[in-house]
Motif scaffolding. Structure first.
Motif, mmCIF file in Angstrom:
data_model
loop_
_atom_site.group_PDB
_atom_site.id
_atom_site.type_symbol
_atom_site.label_atom_id
_atom_site.label_comp_id
_atom_site.label_asym_id
_atom_site.label_seq_id
_atom_site.Cartn_x
_atom_site.Cartn_y
_atom_site.Cartn_z
ATOM 1 N N GLY A 61 -38.481 5.323 -6.940
ATOM 2 C CA GLY A 61 -39.675 4.818 -7.625
ATOM 3 C C GLY A 61 -40.428 5.941 -8.305
ATOM 4 O O GLY A 61 -41.658 6.026 -8.237
ATOM 5 N N LYS A 62 -39.687 6.833 -8.977
ATOM 6 C CA LYS A 62 -40.319 8.028 -9.542
ATOM 7 C C LYS A 62 -41.280 7.700 -10.683
ATOM 8 O O LYS A 62 -42.233 8.441 -10.918
ATOM 9 C CB LYS A 62 -39.268 9.048 -10.000
ATOM 10 C CG LYS A 62 -38.316 8.591 -11.071
ATOM 11 C CD LYS A 62 -37.350 9.715 -11.435
ATOM 12 C CE LYS A 62 -36.146 9.273 -12.203
ATOM 13 N NZ LYS A 62 -36.344 8.444 -13.364
ATOM 14 N N THR A 63 -41.067 6.579 -11.388
ATOM 15 C CA THR A 63 -41.968 6.237 -12.498
ATOM 16 C C THR A 63 -43.404 6.077 -12.003
ATOM 17 O O THR A 63 -44.338 6.654 -12.560
ATOM 18 C CB THR A 63 -41.501 4.944 -13.191
ATOM 19 O OG1 THR A 63 -40.131 5.087 -13.559
ATOM 20 C CG2 THR A 63 -42.323 4.677 -14.430
ATOM 21 N N TYR A 64 -43.598 5.303 -10.941
ATOM 22 C CA TYR A 64 -44.941 5.150 -10.368
ATOM 23 C C TYR A 64 -45.422 6.476 -9.778
ATOM 24 O O TYR A 64 -46.614 6.788 -9.825
ATOM 25 C CB TYR A 64 -44.946 4.083 -9.268
ATOM 26 C CG TYR A 64 -44.921 2.659 -9.757
ATOM 27 C CD1 TYR A 64 -44.514 2.345 -11.049
ATOM 28 C CD2 TYR A 64 -45.314 1.607 -8.927
ATOM 29 C CE1 TYR A 64 -44.479 1.033 -11.493
ATOM 30 C CE2 TYR A 64 -45.291 0.284 -9.364
ATOM 31 C CZ TYR A 64 -44.870 0.006 -10.651
ATOM 32 O OH TYR A 64 -44.847 -1.294 -11.090
ATOM 33 N N GLN A 89 -39.607 0.471 -21.954
ATOM 34 C CA GLN A 89 -39.759 -0.109 -20.611
ATOM 35 C C GLN A 89 -40.966 0.499 -19.903
ATOM 36 O O GLN A 89 -41.764 -0.210 -19.286
ATOM 37 C CB GLN A 89 -38.492 0.156 -19.798
ATOM 38 C CG GLN A 89 -38.575 -0.299 -18.345
ATOM 39 C CD GLN A 89 -37.367 0.131 -17.546
ATOM 40 O OE1 GLN A 89 -36.249 -0.163 -17.930
ATOM 41 N NE2 GLN A 89 -37.589 0.851 -16.450
ATOM 42 N N LEU A 90 -41.106 1.810 -20.023
ATOM 43 C CA LEU A 90 -42.211 2.520 -19.382
ATOM 44 C C LEU A 90 -43.551 2.049 -19.940
ATOM 45 O O LEU A 90 -44.490 1.754 -19.190
ATOM 46 C CB LEU A 90 -42.034 4.022 -19.627
ATOM 47 C CG LEU A 90 -43.010 4.985 -18.975
ATOM 48 C CD1 LEU A 90 -42.807 4.999 -17.472
ATOM 49 C CD2 LEU A 90 -42.799 6.389 -19.522
ATOM 50 N N TYR A 91 -43.630 1.938 -21.270
ATOM 51 C CA TYR A 91 -44.908 1.636 -21.912
ATOM 52 C C TYR A 91 -45.293 0.157 -21.784
ATOM 53 O O TYR A 91 -46.460 -0.165 -21.545
ATOM 54 C CB TYR A 91 -44.869 2.024 -23.390
ATOM 55 C CG TYR A 91 -46.232 1.919 -24.044
ATOM 56 C CD1 TYR A 91 -47.192 2.901 -23.826
ATOM 57 C CD2 TYR A 91 -46.568 0.824 -24.832
ATOM 58 C CE1 TYR A 91 -48.457 2.805 -24.395
ATOM 59 C CE2 TYR A 91 -47.831 0.725 -25.403
ATOM 60 C CZ TYR A 91 -48.770 1.715 -25.184
ATOM 61 O OH TYR A 91 -50.020 1.613 -25.730
ATOM 62 N N PHE A 92 -44.298 -0.730 -21.942
ATOM 63 C CA PHE A 92 -44.634 -2.161 -21.985
ATOM 64 C C PHE A 92 -44.523 -2.849 -20.624
ATOM 65 O O PHE A 92 -45.104 -3.913 -20.433
ATOM 66 C CB PHE A 92 -43.736 -2.880 -23.001
ATOM 67 C CG PHE A 92 -44.008 -2.482 -24.420
ATOM 68 C CD1 PHE A 92 -45.199 -2.821 -25.034
ATOM 69 C CD2 PHE A 92 -43.072 -1.740 -25.151
ATOM 70 C CE1 PHE A 92 -45.462 -2.450 -26.344
ATOM 71 C CE2 PHE A 92 -43.325 -1.363 -26.453
ATOM 72 C CZ PHE A 92 -44.526 -1.720 -27.062
ATOM 73 N N ARG A 93 -43.776 -2.252 -19.659
ATOM 74 C CA ARG A 93 -43.631 -2.903 -18.356
ATOM 75 C C ARG A 93 -44.328 -2.131 -17.229
ATOM 76 O O ARG A 93 -45.181 -2.660 -16.534
ATOM 77 C CB ARG A 93 -42.135 -3.073 -18.035
ATOM 78 C CG ARG A 93 -41.891 -3.986 -16.835
ATOM 79 C CD ARG A 93 -40.441 -3.997 -16.412
ATOM 80 N NE ARG A 93 -40.063 -2.776 -15.705
ATOM 81 C CZ ARG A 93 -38.832 -2.511 -15.275
ATOM 82 N NH1 ARG A 93 -37.861 -3.376 -15.518
ATOM 83 N NH2 ARG A 93 -38.567 -1.400 -14.625
ATOM 84 N N ASP A 94 -43.952 -0.865 -17.038
ATOM 85 C CA ASP A 94 -44.444 -0.115 -15.879
ATOM 86 C C ASP A 94 -45.904 0.323 -16.027
ATOM 87 O O ASP A 94 -46.707 0.166 -15.104
ATOM 88 C CB ASP A 94 -43.568 1.125 -15.638
ATOM 89 C CG ASP A 94 -42.121 0.744 -15.355
ATOM 90 O OD1 ASP A 94 -41.904 -0.339 -14.799
ATOM 91 O OD2 ASP A 94 -41.211 1.532 -15.696
ATOM 92 N N LEU A 95 -46.235 0.893 -17.173
ATOM 93 C CA LEU A 95 -47.583 1.427 -17.371
ATOM 94 C C LEU A 95 -48.666 0.355 -17.235
ATOM 95 O O LEU A 95 -49.679 0.581 -16.549
ATOM 96 C CB LEU A 95 -47.658 2.139 -18.732
ATOM 97 C CG LEU A 95 -48.936 2.902 -19.044
ATOM 98 C CD1 LEU A 95 -49.267 3.924 -17.965
ATOM 99 C CD2 LEU A 95 -48.807 3.601 -20.410
ATOM 100 N N PRO A 96 -48.514 -0.838 -17.826
ATOM 101 C CA PRO A 96 -49.564 -1.864 -17.649
ATOM 102 C C PRO A 96 -49.778 -2.251 -16.181
ATOM 103 O O PRO A 96 -50.912 -2.486 -15.768
ATOM 104 C CB PRO A 96 -49.031 -3.062 -18.463
ATOM 105 C CG PRO A 96 -48.122 -2.444 -19.479
ATOM 106 C CD PRO A 96 -47.488 -1.277 -18.796
ATOM 107 N N LYS A 97 -48.687 -2.304 -15.394
ATOM 108 C CA LYS A 97 -48.835 -2.655 -13.969
ATOM 109 C C LYS A 97 -49.642 -1.592 -13.230
ATOM 110 O O LYS A 97 -50.549 -1.910 -12.454
ATOM 111 C CB LYS A 97 -47.449 -2.798 -13.324
ATOM 112 C CG LYS A 97 -46.719 -4.084 -13.669
ATOM 113 C CD LYS A 97 -45.396 -4.132 -12.917
ATOM 114 C CE LYS A 97 -44.583 -5.352 -13.333
ATOM 115 N NZ LYS A 97 -43.245 -5.330 -12.698
#
Length: 663
Positions: A61-64, A89-97
């Motif tokens: 889970g390194k992105t978070y 994916q990072l900008y539209f999925r992970d970052l908003p969460k």
């Protein structure tokens, strides 16, 4: 916004813990100690302007782990990814969460290289020339025109109807060379300018490595005022950085650049009295000379050292002729430069390319490796620095920022020396985080016995003989990864008559389409090389076997690699163990990483290369992979797919005894 003590990295880690907001608010979020440790290390690196290497195994889970400290740092942070797909994916999925859970009121922006954005000026020019297009291109142009009226970002990823490889995209996007800048009649509506403005105002900007290095190394993209102001750079998929940095610190000239210059010069003659009469003949002469030069290169290998070009009389003369014609065109464009902004721009490009071509052809430097590459309809010439560590070190020192390099594959047998040496990282902080997946129970590594030396003529046939019983046990559901396209084609040819499952072969359809069809097939067998070794994520039952035919050593005909190995030898470093083995071990980890993508996945990794058990260095490769049971018995593989406990699982960490042997 969540309050936390930014002087205590542990408080950042706690946000991702069992009592933190992510566990409370995100369904299926599982707290992971490795993720928390990485978040704390990234927070510390940002606060102290340190350099950190963090290998985070698949599932960490390194992105978070880097987004949480980046958003809460109060600093300006650039996050860079290896691919545009991950960037989206990072900008539209992970970052908003993450922003939502943290209630982080931080302005963010997505920024790509200008070739990803529709250029309204070049679209307008292309529409005027529409009569010259075939039916398919005309339809694509109509689709792009309709989209141009409704898009806000102008990002070509929005328009799936026009294939990414369409030859129309270069006609309707700009390059640093042909952009007219503030003198463009469409400047106020320019998508590149709008994206740049948004990035200037943002605290966190998501870019990709191509853009990052184009800007930091060459200032090519014109975003110079955005990136240097950052306090931290976080590079995901950082295993790609050494190769990409080599591209961007290189000088290069391609036949395509010269042909596009010629076409654009003629296009800019429209409406300028007498210009076409002056430029048509030299432009056509340059285009003809490029075709003759490419034809003269036909007998040569597809890539090689520059000396191979100079050894062929017709090629050497062709290079001289192209240089002379380019210089002539630059002089003629200079005489027209004041008559329009477009012609002035064409003159600047011609002068720059003429200077670069002369530098590569005439002025070899001991610090550079000069080489060439051939394509079906063109060629490229390069001068690549022998040592990348020095310019990369200087770039980081100029930034005065924190640098975080992360990937699932940066270490070799638990050590980071190879990666650090390539990037000139002196005494970086280092963090090695194992995957939370239970490889001891979820996976099995099978090393078939009796395979010949990988150089044997019938090696691919013998590999398939060893692999077919595995595919029968798994009922298909496999990736077969090859180190060469020749082996891939041969395997596809042999398998078509021997297996009942659908085959998906790289090159027969776009990558994303092959992967989608493979996922839905349920029992497919996908054959891939190069790009399929990384960035491919197929979780679940569709993929239960990954086969790797050979250890992925870099091609021995790579002129840059050959020169670097010679330089290492002169420094007293064994080039094989000091460079080739570590680089291949990292590539092997990438391929093997396709197998287990979730906590419920189960699968068998088949490593066919007998050097893994027959050479001493094979131990280094095996030690670099996740700790999983290993076996040489086909019965264990069959038992694994029969849900019985494989014999090799008795001691999941026990390596197979290796015979001695060097090289």
């Amino acid at each position: 916004m969540i309050e936390f003590d930014d002087t205590q990295p542990d408080s950042v880690a706690a946000l991702l813990g069992a009592d933190g907001p992510f566990a409370r608010e995100l369904p299926n979020f599982a707290p992971r100690a490795a993720q928390q440790a990485m978040a704390a290390a990234v927070a510390e690196a940002i606060a102290g302007r340190e350099t950190l290497i963090a290998e985070a195994g698949t599932g960490t889970g390194k992105t978070y782990a880097y987004l949480v400290p980046a958003l809460l740092s109060g600093e300006r942070v650039i996050v860079s990814t290896g691919t545009k797909a991950l960037q989206d994916q990072l900008y539209f999925r992970d970052l908003p969460k993450v922003r939502s859970v943290l209630d982080a009121r931080v302005k963010t922006a997505l920024l790509k290289g200008r070739a990803n954005y529709l250029c309204l000026y070049r679209l307008d020019q292309t529409v005027r020339e529409g009569a010259s297009f075939d039916k398919a291109q005309a339809a694509q142009l109509a689709t792009i025109r309709a989209w141009s009226a409704r898009t806000r970002r102008g990002d070509r990823m929005e328009l799936a109807e026009v294939p990414e490889e369409s030859r129309l995209w270069p006609r309707v996007t700009s390059t640093p060379e042909n952009c007219l800048g503030v003198e463009c009649p469409f400047y106020d509506d320019c998508h590149v300018v709008k994206a740049r403005r948004e990035a200037q105002e943002a605290q966190l900007v998501v870019v990709n490595h191509h853009l990052l290095f184009a800007d930091l190394a060459l200032k090519q993209e014109g975003f110079g005022e955005i990136l240097p102001g950052a306090s931290a750079f976080i590079l995901d998929e950082a295993h790609q950085v050494p190769e990409l940095a080599g591209q961007f610190f290189s000088q290069s000239v391609s036949a395509r650049q010269l042909a596009e210059l010629a076409q654009d010069a003629l296009r800019e003659c429209s409406g300028v009295t007498g210009a076409i009469g002056l430029l048509l003949e030299p432009v056509e002469a340059l285009q003809d000379a490029l075709k003759r030069l490419r034809l003269a290169m036909d007998p040569l290998p597809s890539r090689g050292a520059f000396g191979a070009l100079e050894a062929v009389d017709t090629v050497r003369e062709g290079l001289h002729e192209v240089g002379e014609l380019l210089a002539t065109l630059a002089d003629l464009l200079a005489s027209q430069a004041e008559r329009s902004r477009g012609l002035a721009n064409a003159h600047e490009r011609a002068a720059l390319l003429a200077e670069r071509l002369e530098r590569i052809v005439e002025r070899g430097s001991e610090r550079d490796v000069r080489w060439y590459e051939l394509f079906p309809r063109g060629f490229a010439l390069y001068a690549t620095p022998l040592d990348l560590a020095a310019p990369l070190r200087a770039m980081r020192e100029r930034s005065g920022a924190a640098w975080v390099f992360t990937s699932a594959t940066l270490s070799v047998a638990g050590r980071f020396e190879h990666f650090a040496r390539q990037l000139g990282l002196d005494e970086p902080q280092a963090l090695l985080l194992e995957s939370p997946f239970d490889y001891a129970r979820q996976a099995l590594c099978y090393l078939p016995e009796g395979l010949p030396d990988p150089a044997a003529r019938d090696y691919t046939e013998r590999v398939l003989d060893a692999v077919l019983p595995v595919l029968q046990a798994s009922n298909g559901r496999a990736f077969l990864l090859f180190t060469s396209h020749r082996a891939l084609r041969r395997a596809a040819e042999l398998l078509r008559a021997r297996v009942p499952w659908p085959l998906f072969v790289q090159g027969t359809a776009p990558r994303h389409q092959l992967l989608e069809e493979f996922r839905h097939s349920g029992h497919g067998v996908l054959l891939g090389a190069a790009s399929f070794w990384e960035g491919v994520d197929v979780a679940g039952d569709a993929l239960s076997v990954v086969v790797i035919d050979k250890l992925p050593f870099a091609a021995p005909d790579d002129p840059v690699l050959v020169a670097r190995l010679e330089a290492l030898e002169q420094q007293g470093i064994n080039p094989f163990m000091g460079w080739q083995v570590p680089a291949a071990a990292i590539a092997l980890k990438q391929g093997a990483g396709r197998l287990i993508r979730s906590v419920t996945d189960r699968g068998v990794l088949v490593l066919c290369d007998p050097r893994l058990t027959g050479k001493n260095y094979g131990k280094l490769f095996l030690a670099s992979l996740p700790a999983m049971p290993r076996t040489r018995a086909l019965a264990d593989v069959q038992a694994f797919f029969g849900n019985a406990l494989p014999r090799a699982a008795i001691d999941p960490l026990s390596p197979i005894a290796c015979d001695g042997g060097e090289g």
